[in-house]
Design an enzyme around this catalytic site. Structure first.
Site, PDB file in Angstrom:
ATOM      1  CG  LEU A 131     -29.247 -37.866 -34.458  1.00  0.00           C
ATOM      2  CD1 LEU A 131     -29.245 -36.334 -34.358  1.00  0.00           C
ATOM      3  CD2 LEU A 131     -29.441 -38.303 -35.894  1.00  0.00           C
ATOM      4  CG  ASP A 132     -23.349 -41.936 -35.906  1.00  0.00           C
ATOM      5  OD1 ASP A 132     -23.943 -42.859 -35.314  1.00  0.00           O
ATOM      6  OD2 ASP A 132     -22.935 -42.026 -37.066  1.00  0.00           O
ATOM      7  NE  ARG A 133     -18.532 -39.200 -28.769  1.00  0.00           N
ATOM      8  CZ  ARG A 133     -18.470 -39.081 -27.437  1.00  0.00           C
ATOM      9  NH1 ARG A 133     -18.441 -37.874 -26.891  1.00  0.00           N
ATOM     10  NH2 ARG A 133     -18.429 -40.149 -26.667  1.00  0.00           N
ATOM     11  NE  ARG A 245     -19.596 -41.584 -39.714  1.00  0.00           N
ATOM     12  CZ  ARG A 245     -19.097 -41.669 -38.483  1.00  0.00           C
ATOM     13  NH1 ARG A 245     -19.910 -41.794 -37.436  1.00  0.00           N
ATOM     14  NH2 ARG A 245     -17.795 -41.644 -38.299  1.00  0.00           N
TER      15      ARG A 245
END
Length: 324
Positions: A131-133, A245
């Protein structure tokens, strides 16, 4: 615990920064601890207080205060990490663990990232996906190489179903369906003012563009707050970096708080500036056993957005089969 040491700076170390010189000699001491030793005057050069950026000179005497044994530091860090991970666990069985990853905590390390989930895992445990930060929610971890292998295959074959919730700045158009196309790495331009040139992002590109990858997302706008914002449910059918995103930006309504995929539309007042993207649920099949279905509770900043706009979690009843 060691005693006080008085170390003379050798000729070949002259010109180095004090903090980097110290870290090379005592790599087990955390950076925050080094800063505290200098700030409190315990780490001194020629009897004087010193800052980390001091360039040391040959022949100087550096006072090293008592330091913990490396094995003690490692054990304390391990216990601290395991305690933190245990508080994030939302599912566990004999093969898998799922945690509710908080926004802002990296999954893996990098050149400027020292704290991350991967570094907290006990020996033998492995990440199944990423997962992205700044994305919160369900993160799956395997307890063994064998479990990582079959779970990883489920992700690669798209049999694992992931559902994300997001709050967007504006309303995506159309209100439901799929968005698909090719994407590749690019760089941000300066259209929206305070963006640094050269910051890496993903961009929509034509088929055949070098290093491009196909990405497909199903989505549905669950609720709207006029034209200001929307509660959107998303199911990625591929697993590309920053896929959701970028796709929300292409639909005209980027995720609220996204620092990379933006719009010239101001962020609605009252919203937290953190990324409003949450890995809400994950369902993964298993041979000979019932599938694993995991749901992560909403993070506080998204609860705040729901309250602000009058959205309800109970509204998210999407017929994903109808969108496929």
């Amino acid at each position: 615990m060691s005693g006080v040491q008085q170390l003379e700076v050798p000729e070949h170390d002259a010109g180095q920064r004090l903090d980097r010189w110290f870290k090379r000699l005592f790599p087990h001491v955390p950076h925050g601890k080094v800063e505290k030793l200098m700030r409190t005057g315990q780490l001194r050069v020629d009897g004087k207080r010193a800052k980390g950026n001091l360039r040391i000179e040959a022949g100087q005497i550096v006072r090293i205060p008592p330091l913990p044994d490396p094995s003690e530091v490692k054990r304390e860090a391990s216990e601290r990490d395991q305690d933190r991970l245990s508080r994030l666990v939302i599912y566990e069985d004999d093969e898998l663990i799922a945690i509710d990853k908080p926004s802002g905590l990296a999954v893996q390390g990098g050149s400027k990232t020292t704290e991350h989930i991967d570094g907290m895992l006990p020996d033998g445990y492995r990440l199944v996906h990423r997962l992205d930060r700044d994305t919160s929610g369900v993160l799956l971890i395997a307890k063994s190489a064998a479990a990582a292998k079959w779970a990883g295959r489920a992700f690669q074959s798209r049999r694992a179903e992931k559902v994300y919730w997001g709050v967007t700045n504006g309303v995506p158009r159309p209100l439901s369906g799929e968005i698909a196309g090719y994407m590749a790495k690019g760089e941000l331009d300066n259209r929206f003012g305070n963006i640094h040139m050269g910051k890496e992002v993903m961009m929509a590109v034509r088929h055949g563009t070098k290093d491009s990858k196909y990405a497909r997302t199903l989505y549905e706008v669950v609720a709207t707050a006029g034209a200001k914002a929307a509660f959107v449910a998303m199911m990625p059918m591929t697993g590309r970096t920053h896929q959701l995103r970028l796709h929300m930006q292409i639909l005209g309504a980027p995720l609220a708080g996204d620092p990379k995929y933006m719009t010239d539309r101001p962020l609605p007042g009252g919203l937290d500036k953190r990324l409003h993207l949450h890995a809400r649920s994950l369902t993964i099949p298993r041979e000979g056993r019932d599938p694993v279905s995991i749901t992560a509770p909403m993070p506080s900043h998204m609860k705040g957005a729901f309250k602000l706009f009058g959205f309800s979690e109970s509204e998210a009843k999407v017929d994903w089969d109808a969108l496929r």
